[in-house]
Motif scaffolding. Structure first.
Motif, mmCIF file in Angstrom:
data_model
loop_
_atom_site.group_PDB
_atom_site.id
_atom_site.type_symbol
_atom_site.label_atom_id
_atom_site.label_comp_id
_atom_site.label_asym_id
_atom_site.label_seq_id
_atom_site.Cartn_x
_atom_site.Cartn_y
_atom_site.Cartn_z
ATOM 1 N N LEU A 124 0.841 -1.191 0.000
ATOM 2 C CA LEU A 124 0.000 0.000 0.000
ATOM 3 C C LEU A 124 0.878 1.242 0.000
ATOM 4 C CD1 LEU A 124 -2.952 1.099 0.299
ATOM 5 C CD2 LEU A 124 -2.515 1.139 2.775
ATOM 6 N N TYR A 125 0.596 2.144 -0.934
ATOM 7 C CA TYR A 125 1.367 3.376 -1.071
ATOM 8 C C TYR A 125 0.532 4.560 -0.608
ATOM 9 C CZ TYR A 125 4.504 0.650 -4.064
ATOM 10 O OH TYR A 125 5.375 -0.289 -4.564
ATOM 11 N N ASP A 126 1.101 5.330 0.322
ATOM 12 C CA ASP A 126 0.468 6.543 0.808
ATOM 13 C C ASP A 126 0.264 7.533 -0.336
ATOM 14 O OD1 ASP A 126 -0.568 8.329 2.613
ATOM 15 O OD2 ASP A 126 1.354 8.860 3.533
ATOM 16 N N GLY A 127 -0.762 8.370 -0.210
ATOM 17 C CA GLY A 127 -1.023 9.387 -1.218
ATOM 18 C C GLY A 127 -0.200 10.647 -1.003
ATOM 19 N N PRO A 128 -0.276 11.582 -1.946
ATOM 20 C CA PRO A 128 0.537 12.790 -1.869
ATOM 21 C C PRO A 128 -0.021 13.862 -0.950
ATOM 22 C CG PRO A 128 -0.754 12.807 -3.885
ATOM 23 C CD PRO A 128 -1.011 11.489 -3.214
ATOM 24 N N GLU A 129 -1.232 13.684 -0.438
ATOM 25 C CA GLU A 129 -1.873 14.685 0.411
ATOM 26 C C GLU A 129 -2.470 14.000 1.631
ATOM 27 O OE1 GLU A 129 -4.857 16.464 -2.020
ATOM 28 O OE2 GLU A 129 -3.476 16.847 -3.681
ATOM 29 N N GLY A 130 -2.813 14.816 2.644
ATOM 30 C CA GLY A 130 -3.457 14.277 3.824
ATOM 31 C C GLY A 130 -2.511 13.476 4.691
ATOM 32 N N ALA A 131 -3.082 12.803 5.680
ATOM 33 C CA ALA A 131 -2.255 12.047 6.630
ATOM 34 C C ALA A 131 -3.047 10.868 7.187
ATOM 35 C CB ALA A 131 -1.790 12.948 7.765
ATOM 36 N N ILE A 132 -2.396 9.708 7.257
ATOM 37 C CA ILE A 132 -3.002 8.476 7.770
ATOM 38 C C ILE A 132 -2.282 8.062 9.045
ATOM 39 C CG2 ILE A 132 -3.424 6.028 7.282
ATOM 40 C CD1 ILE A 132 -3.573 6.807 4.310
ATOM 41 N N ARG A 133 -3.048 7.717 10.076
ATOM 42 C CA ARG A 133 -2.469 7.300 11.348
ATOM 43 C C ARG A 133 -2.192 5.802 11.385
ATOM 44 N NH1 ARG A 133 -6.032 9.154 15.929
ATOM 45 N NH2 ARG A 133 -4.897 11.093 15.536
ATOM 46 N N SER A 134 -3.154 4.999 10.889
ATOM 47 C CA SER A 134 -2.985 3.550 10.981
ATOM 48 C C SER A 134 -3.711 2.851 9.849
ATOM 49 C CB SER A 134 -3.491 3.019 12.324
ATOM 50 O OG SER A 134 -4.905 3.140 12.408
#
Length: 215
Positions: A135-145
């Motif tokens: 899974l690749y994080d996106g370029p915006e926002g923020a994910i905790r878990s």
């Protein structure tokens, strides 16, 4: 972090943290249904793809080459608890399975607030045996878990069987997350995401075929 050769991909400057969760035997998890409130809350104007019912679950078994990303080589359809209009996970070019690991493949942004938790799922046309995701994080926002789950042939959602308990903490960083687990037969796979103080985006999801296992 080490990534097994069959899943190795270049990590760009945006994806600064490579995280690997190893396979192993885990305690059985209680099943969760598609409708469970614990797996996501749609707020605002949702552009949600409907999840197939349990009766529509795949039953015939597809055998893909081990290590194949089944989201790109088999028939799937997506669902999500919330989608920013224009960023559905299976919209085609630029979506969550197009091979681009840096674009905005899915988003849960909306004006005036954000959902603290959302999920994104892919439903298989045929039963798949899988043993890992990336899974690749996106370029915006923020994910905790991130919690990785699969849907079994009975229609229940279970955490994938790893030695590391779900959810995986990915807060405070841009990530690409590899989760390897004991092979399971799945009718669908999903990621359940907790926000880190704002909206969330993802770039890409890969789901890997495993060697065939006994039913």
């Amino acid at each position: 972090m080490h990534v097994s050769p069959r899943r190795a991909r270049a990590v760009t400057g945006l994806l600064a943290a490579g995280l690997v969760v190893g396979a192993g035997h885990a305690a059985a998890q209680p099943a969760v249904t598609d409708a469970s409130a614990a797996t996501g809350t749609a707020t605002g104007t949702a552009a949600e793809s409907a999840a197939p019912s349990t009766a529509d679950s795949a039953t015939s078994l597809a055998v893909a080459a081990s290590g194949t990303n089944v989201l790109r080589t088999t028939t799937v359809r997506a669902g999500a608890s919330y989608v920013e209009p224009g960023y559905a996970p299976d919209r085609g070019n630029g979506d969550l399975k197009d091979g681009n690991t840096t674009n905005k493949g899915w988003s849960n942004w909306f004006g005036g607030g954000h959902n603290p938790r959302d999920w994104v799922a892919f439903y298989f046309a045929q039963l798949q045996t899988i043993d890992g995701i990336r899974l690749y994080d996106g370029p915006e926002g923020a994910i905790r878990s991130v919690t990785v789950q699969y849907r079994d042939v009975r229609g229940g959602w279970l955490d994938v069987p790893t030695t590391t308990a779900m959810p995986v903490d990915v807060s405070g960083q841009r990530f690409d997350l590899s989760v390897e687990f004991e092979p399971v037969r799945a009718t669908a796979v999903r990621v359940v995401l907790e926000a880190d103080g704002g909206y969330m985006t993802l770039s890409e999801l890969e789901v890997f075929a495993a060697e065939e296992v006994a039913p």
